[in-house]
Scaffold this motif. Sequence first.
Motif, PDB file in Angstrom:
ATOM      1  N   GLY A 252       0.805  -1.211   0.000  1.00 41.66           N
ATOM      2  CA  GLY A 252       0.000   0.000   0.000  1.00 41.66           C
ATOM      3  C   GLY A 252       0.839   1.262   0.000  1.00 41.66           C
ATOM      4  O   GLY A 252       2.060   1.217   0.230  1.00 41.66           O
ATOM      5  N   LEU A 253       0.175   2.372  -0.249  1.00 45.19           N
ATOM      6  CA  LEU A 253       0.793   3.691  -0.216  1.00 45.19           C
ATOM      7  C   LEU A 253      -0.046   4.602   0.664  1.00 45.19           C
ATOM      8  O   LEU A 253      -1.279   4.496   0.682  1.00 45.19           O
ATOM      9  CB  LEU A 253       0.876   4.294  -1.622  1.00 45.19           C
ATOM     10  N   MET A 254       0.609   5.507   1.376  1.00 44.51           N
ATOM     11  CA  MET A 254      -0.105   6.432   2.250  1.00 44.51           C
ATOM     12  C   MET A 254       0.305   7.865   1.939  1.00 44.51           C
ATOM     13  O   MET A 254       1.458   8.125   1.577  1.00 44.51           O
ATOM     14  CB  MET A 254       0.189   6.123   3.726  1.00 44.51           C
ATOM     15  N   GLU A 255      -0.628   8.768   2.058  1.00 45.98           N
ATOM     16  CA  GLU A 255      -0.363  10.187   1.879  1.00 45.98           C
ATOM     17  C   GLU A 255      -1.222  10.987   2.849  1.00 45.98           C
ATOM     18  O   GLU A 255      -2.396  10.659   3.063  1.00 45.98           O
ATOM     19  CB  GLU A 255      -0.686  10.624   0.455  1.00 45.98           C
ATOM     20  N   THR A 256      -0.650  12.004   3.461  1.00 44.94           N
ATOM     21  CA  THR A 256      -1.402  12.891   4.343  1.00 44.94           C
ATOM     22  C   THR A 256      -1.813  14.128   3.550  1.00 44.94           C
ATOM     23  O   THR A 256      -0.953  14.846   3.025  1.00 44.94           O
ATOM     24  CB  THR A 256      -0.572  13.306   5.563  1.00 44.94           C
ATOM     25  N   TRP A 257      -3.109  14.334   3.462  1.00 43.57           N
ATOM     26  CA  TRP A 257      -3.629  15.493   2.722  1.00 43.57           C
ATOM     27  C   TRP A 257      -4.035  16.580   3.709  1.00 43.57           C
ATOM     28  O   TRP A 257      -4.681  16.300   4.729  1.00 43.57           O
ATOM     29  CB  TRP A 257      -4.834  15.091   1.882  1.00 43.57           C
ATOM     30  N   SER A 258      -3.651  17.813   3.421  1.00 44.61           N
ATOM     31  CA  SER A 258      -3.949  18.955   4.283  1.00 44.61           C
ATOM     32  C   SER A 258      -4.911  19.901   3.579  1.00 44.61           C
ATOM     33  O   SER A 258      -4.694  20.269   2.419  1.00 44.61           O
ATOM     34  CB  SER A 258      -2.662  19.714   4.641  1.00 44.61           C
ATOM     35  N   SER A 259      -5.956  20.290   4.286  1.00 47.37           N
ATOM     36  CA  SER A 259      -6.933  21.225   3.726  1.00 47.37           C
ATOM     37  C   SER A 259      -6.466  22.657   3.956  1.00 47.37           C
ATOM     38  O   SER A 259      -5.493  22.909   4.680  1.00 47.37           O
ATOM     39  CB  SER A 259      -8.301  21.016   4.378  1.00 47.37           C
ATOM     40  N   ALA A 260      -7.175  23.601   3.367  1.00 48.35           N
ATOM     41  CA  ALA A 260      -6.809  25.012   3.488  1.00 48.35           C
ATOM     42  C   ALA A 260      -6.894  25.502   4.928  1.00 48.35           C
ATOM     43  O   ALA A 260      -6.182  26.436   5.318  1.00 48.35           O
ATOM     44  CB  ALA A 260      -7.711  25.857   2.584  1.00 48.35           C
ATOM     45  N   ASP A 261      -7.754  24.888   5.728  1.00 43.73           N
ATOM     46  CA  ASP A 261      -7.890  25.323   7.121  1.00 43.73           C
ATOM     47  C   ASP A 261      -6.890  24.645   8.055  1.00 43.73           C
ATOM     48  O   ASP A 261      -6.933  24.825   9.273  1.00 43.73           O
ATOM     49  CB  ASP A 261      -9.321  25.088   7.617  1.00 43.73           C
ATOM     50  N   GLY A 262      -5.990  23.828   7.491  1.00 40.57           N
ATOM     51  CA  GLY A 262      -4.954  23.202   8.291  1.00 40.57           C
ATOM     52  C   GLY A 262      -5.270  21.816   8.808  1.00 40.57           C
ATOM     53  O   GLY A 262      -4.397  21.155   9.375  1.00 40.57           O
ATOM     54  N   SER A 263      -6.484  21.348   8.631  1.00 35.64           N
ATOM     55  CA  SER A 263      -6.825  19.993   9.070  1.00 35.64           C
ATOM     56  C   SER A 263      -6.172  18.975   8.136  1.00 35.64           C
ATOM     57  O   SER A 263      -5.939  19.250   6.949  1.00 35.64           O
ATOM     58  CB  SER A 263      -8.343  19.801   9.077  1.00 35.64           C
TER      59      SER A 263
END
Length: 253
Positions: A140-151
Amino acid sequence: MCGRYSLTATPEEILEFLSVVSIDDFPKRFNIAPTQPVLLIVAGEKPLPGSNLPARQAVLARWGFLPGWVKDPKEFPLLINARAETAIGKASFRAAMRHRRVLVPASGFYEWHRPSKEEGGPSQAYWIRPKRGGIIAFAGLMETWSSADGSEVDTAAILTTRANRTIGTIHDRMPVVVDPHDFERWLDCKTQEPRNIADLMKPADDDLFEMIPVSDLVNKVANMGQELQQPVEPKLRPGRSEPRGQQNQLSLF
């Protein structure tokens, strides 16, 4: 393609099989579907107490990969699978292939035999599990996605490759299964570059899995009980000796 799978092992069994330092208790899951939280195993920094084995960590992520550069996830396809043949060079997966490779523990997966025009009739679902039982680990592959509000949200995809001769009788793709002897190589993103682990992204041995025809209950995400894996008389029998033609990757946004 891998669009549904199951994890019914106990935390103790996962701890032993994957050398995880600790893991929270969780219920058996018979119908894991895209957008749901899935269990991932990532590389740890220190060895297990009293052992030379690495103390790997268990984390949860949403099944549906989002590259960090995506602005609006509603305008980007939710990638549940990554093709092993092209993931190294794809913009969506390139960074994760280099820095964030993970293992996805599973008890097996589901696949559908869809009839050709000549065959006709309805599709047949199959529960595909190791012949000897136990746990397997998908690449598998993992990625952390960040929204404009920082979450932030951790997301994941399962790598797929061409089907072996067994799975090829119903579908052209299957998940990449990592052998326990290769766990360390796959998870080692510090010294093992993508080109060094390309040999691991291959079809599983033809005799690893058995395919059990099951009912249409698995088609609905709301169905989550053990009855999903009860054998039925197949409506459509597999008859191909070679993998089927190419299928499109599933997108859920």
